[in-house]
Design a protein around this motif. Structure first.
Motif, short mmCIF file in Angstrom:
data_model
loop_
_atom_site.label_atom_id
_atom_site.label_comp_id
_atom_site.label_asym_id
_atom_site.label_seq_id
_atom_site.Cartn_x
_atom_site.Cartn_y
_atom_site.Cartn_z
N SER A 47 -16.41 0.79 -6.63
CA SER A 47 -16.48 2.02 -5.86
C SER A 47 -16.76 1.75 -4.37
N ALA A 48 -17.95 1.29 -4.05
CA ALA A 48 -18.29 1.04 -2.65
C ALA A 48 -17.76 -0.30 -2.16
N MET A 49 -17.76 -1.31 -3.04
CA MET A 49 -17.23 -2.63 -2.66
C MET A 49 -15.72 -2.69 -2.73
N SER A 50 -15.08 -1.57 -2.93
CA SER A 50 -13.66 -1.50 -3.29
C SER A 50 -12.76 -2.35 -2.40
N GLY A 51 -11.67 -2.81 -3.01
CA GLY A 51 -10.67 -3.56 -2.25
C GLY A 51 -10.56 -5.00 -2.68
N ASN A 52 -9.72 -5.72 -1.96
CA ASN A 52 -9.42 -7.10 -2.33
C ASN A 52 -10.57 -8.07 -2.11
N LYS A 53 -11.46 -7.75 -1.20
CA LYS A 53 -12.49 -8.72 -0.81
C LYS A 53 -13.45 -9.05 -1.95
N VAL A 54 -13.67 -8.11 -2.85
CA VAL A 54 -14.64 -8.35 -3.91
C VAL A 54 -14.15 -9.43 -4.88
N ARG A 55 -12.84 -9.53 -5.06
CA ARG A 55 -12.32 -10.62 -5.92
C ARG A 55 -12.69 -11.98 -5.32
N LYS A 56 -12.55 -12.12 -4.02
CA LYS A 56 -12.90 -13.38 -3.37
C LYS A 56 -14.41 -13.61 -3.44
N LEU A 57 -15.16 -12.53 -3.23
CA LEU A 57 -16.62 -12.66 -3.22
C LEU A 57 -17.18 -13.08 -4.57
N GLU A 58 -16.48 -12.81 -5.64
CA GLU A 58 -16.96 -13.26 -6.95
C GLU A 58 -17.11 -14.77 -6.98
N TYR A 59 -16.18 -15.48 -6.38
CA TYR A 59 -16.23 -16.94 -6.35
C TYR A 59 -17.12 -17.45 -5.23
N ILE A 60 -17.13 -16.73 -4.11
CA ILE A 60 -17.95 -17.14 -2.96
C ILE A 60 -19.43 -17.04 -3.31
N ILE A 61 -19.85 -15.94 -3.92
CA ILE A 61 -21.27 -15.76 -4.26
C ILE A 61 -21.69 -16.74 -5.35
N ALA A 62 -20.81 -16.99 -6.30
CA ALA A 62 -21.14 -18.00 -7.33
C ALA A 62 -21.38 -19.35 -6.68
N GLU A 63 -20.55 -19.70 -5.71
CA GLU A 63 -20.73 -20.97 -5.00
C GLU A 63 -22.02 -20.96 -4.18
N ALA A 64 -22.32 -19.82 -3.56
CA ALA A 64 -23.57 -19.72 -2.79
C ALA A 64 -24.78 -19.97 -3.69
N GLY A 314 18.42 -6.45 -3.85
CA GLY A 314 18.55 -7.26 -5.06
C GLY A 314 17.36 -7.19 -5.99
N CYS A 315 16.37 -6.39 -5.65
CA CYS A 315 15.14 -6.31 -6.46
C CYS A 315 15.18 -5.11 -7.40
N ARG A 316 14.73 -5.33 -8.63
CA ARG A 316 14.61 -4.23 -9.60
C ARG A 316 13.19 -3.68 -9.63
N HIS A 317 12.19 -4.56 -9.46
CA HIS A 317 10.79 -4.14 -9.53
C HIS A 317 10.00 -4.80 -8.39
N ILE A 318 9.34 -3.97 -7.59
CA ILE A 318 8.47 -4.45 -6.52
C ILE A 318 7.06 -3.92 -6.78
N VAL A 319 6.08 -4.79 -6.69
CA VAL A 319 4.68 -4.37 -6.87
C VAL A 319 3.96 -4.47 -5.53
N PHE A 320 3.45 -3.34 -5.08
CA PHE A 320 2.62 -3.31 -3.87
C PHE A 320 1.17 -3.49 -4.29
N VAL A 321 0.51 -4.51 -3.76
CA VAL A 321 -0.89 -4.77 -4.08
C VAL A 321 -1.76 -3.98 -3.09
N HIS A 322 -2.39 -2.93 -3.59
CA HIS A 322 -3.24 -2.07 -2.75
C HIS A 322 -4.58 -2.76 -2.58
N THR A 323 -4.82 -3.30 -1.39
CA THR A 323 -6.01 -4.09 -1.14
C THR A 323 -7.20 -3.27 -0.65
N GLY A 324 -7.12 -1.95 -0.74
CA GLY A 324 -8.27 -1.11 -0.39
C GLY A 324 -8.28 -0.73 1.08
N GLY A 325 -9.50 -0.46 1.58
CA GLY A 325 -9.65 -0.13 3.00
C GLY A 325 -9.84 1.33 3.31
#
Length: 343
Positions: A47-64, A314-325
């Motif tokens: 909800s509040a952390m929404s967007g693409n950054k939280v996926r990266k932070l899962e690995y960053i915080i584990a490393e921290a 030439g594309c049949r299926h395109i996926v837009f990755v909604h990264t939040g914001g």
């Protein structure tokens, strides 16, 4: 191939939904047809952390945590989605957050924070704002100075680059590529193209590397919102190089499969044109999807224009990755005045 992931702090609500955009697809169809446009709802990672950054932070915080750090120092613009997500993730994990921001001035009584910056303060982050010239010229020094400051207090800080985009953060979108391809298989198609906004390059790097590692022919196109094509090609290659070196990976990454479109940046980073505001309103009115003027609005606008011009014929299926914001909509509310103007 099977991807072996490092330690991860579970913060995001995964998997995020994959949804068809039927009305957008119909609107942008030609007499000869057109691709079915889908959207990967990474705006719904949290909800509040929404967007693409939280996926990266899962690995960053584990490393921290592995390194014994109790403080996260990162950087970005005053309306940085990454800084807002870092502030909230740190709070959730019992850590301190210090944000080095580029902007006009420190908060005063007459300068009320809005959007992401407001959330930074609500999350209890320490915020240091520097003028653009000083920020650009001294950023490495600023990281060092603040890391030393916390060390002298008996704390240990992990310094996170812009957008969490490096050889560590790339794991978040390697994992997303695997999740997304599985989403598509479950629905019954293989995407011809994944599309995302590229601001610091990490999301595109992870998706591109992930598709290659998983043996998918799917192409990935990043729509640049700041720097040019050459910058992102170099940046993505550097992120992959760091990843390979840090994790002893010998995968033969093909840099020729890095595709960047830098034709829709407009006047500059964070500056939207009337066309972008109209595209954001269109997505909200037709699909109930909220984009932002800095990242996803520009990328989605570029995608629709390119579909309209036949670049994805030439594309049949395109996926837009909604990264939040979505928090970035509010500081630019004046740009949407046509939505409530008479007539």
């Amino acid at each position: 191939m099977s991807i072996q992931y490092p330690a991860r702090e579970h913060l995001a609500n995964l998997p995020t939904p994959l949804q068809p955009l039927h009305k957008i697809t119909e609107l942008y169809s030609t007499p000869f047809g057109g691709p079915q446009v889908w959207i990967k709802r990474d705006d719904l990672t949290e909800s509040a952390m929404s967007g693409n950054k939280v996926r990266k932070l899962e690995y960053i915080i584990a490393e921290a945590k592995v390194r014994g750090c109790n403080t996260l120092i990162t950087c970005g613009g005053e309306q940085s989605n990454h800084c807002r997500a870092t502030a909230l993730a740190a709070a959730k994990c019992g850590m301190k957050a210090h944000l080095i921001l580029r902007g006009a001035a420190e908060l005063t009584s007459g300068n009320i924070p809005d959007g992401n910056l407001l959330v930074d303060y609500l999350a209890g982050a320490r915020v240091s704002v520097y003028p653009l010239r000083e920020y650009v010229s001294r950023l490495p020094e600023l990281f060092e100075e603040w890391a030393s400051f916390y060390q002298n207090q008996g704390n240990r800080a992990l310094c996170i680059p812009t957008g969490g985009s490096d050889g560590l953060g790339i794991w978040g979108y390697l994992q997303c590529a695997e999740e997304l391809l599985e989403d598509c298989r479950r629905v019954g198609f293989q995407p011809d193209r994944l599309v995302c906004a590229s601001g610091s390059g990490g999301t595109q790097a992870g998706l591109t590397l992930g598709c290659q590692m998983l043996g998918a022919d799917t192409g990935v196109t990043g729509y640049a919102v700041s720097d040019n094509e050459a910058y992102f090609i170099d940046k993505i290659q550097e992120d992959v190089r760091q990843w390979a070196e840090a994790y002893a990976q010998e995968f033969p990454f093909d840099s020729r499969r890095i595709h960047v479109n830098d034709k829709y940046i407009g006047p500059g980073y964070g500056i939207a044109t009337e066309e972008i505001y109209q595209t954001i309103a269109l997505a909200a009115q037709l699909e109930g999807i909220l984009l932002d003027p800095v990242y996803t609005g520009k990328a989605f606008h570029g995608l629709l224009k390119d579909i309209e011009q036949g670049h994805y014929a030439g594309c049949r299926h395109i996926v837009f990755v909604h990264t939040g914001g979505q928090f970035g909509v509010f500081p630019q509310r004046a740009g949407f005045s046509a939505c409530w103007a008479d007539g």
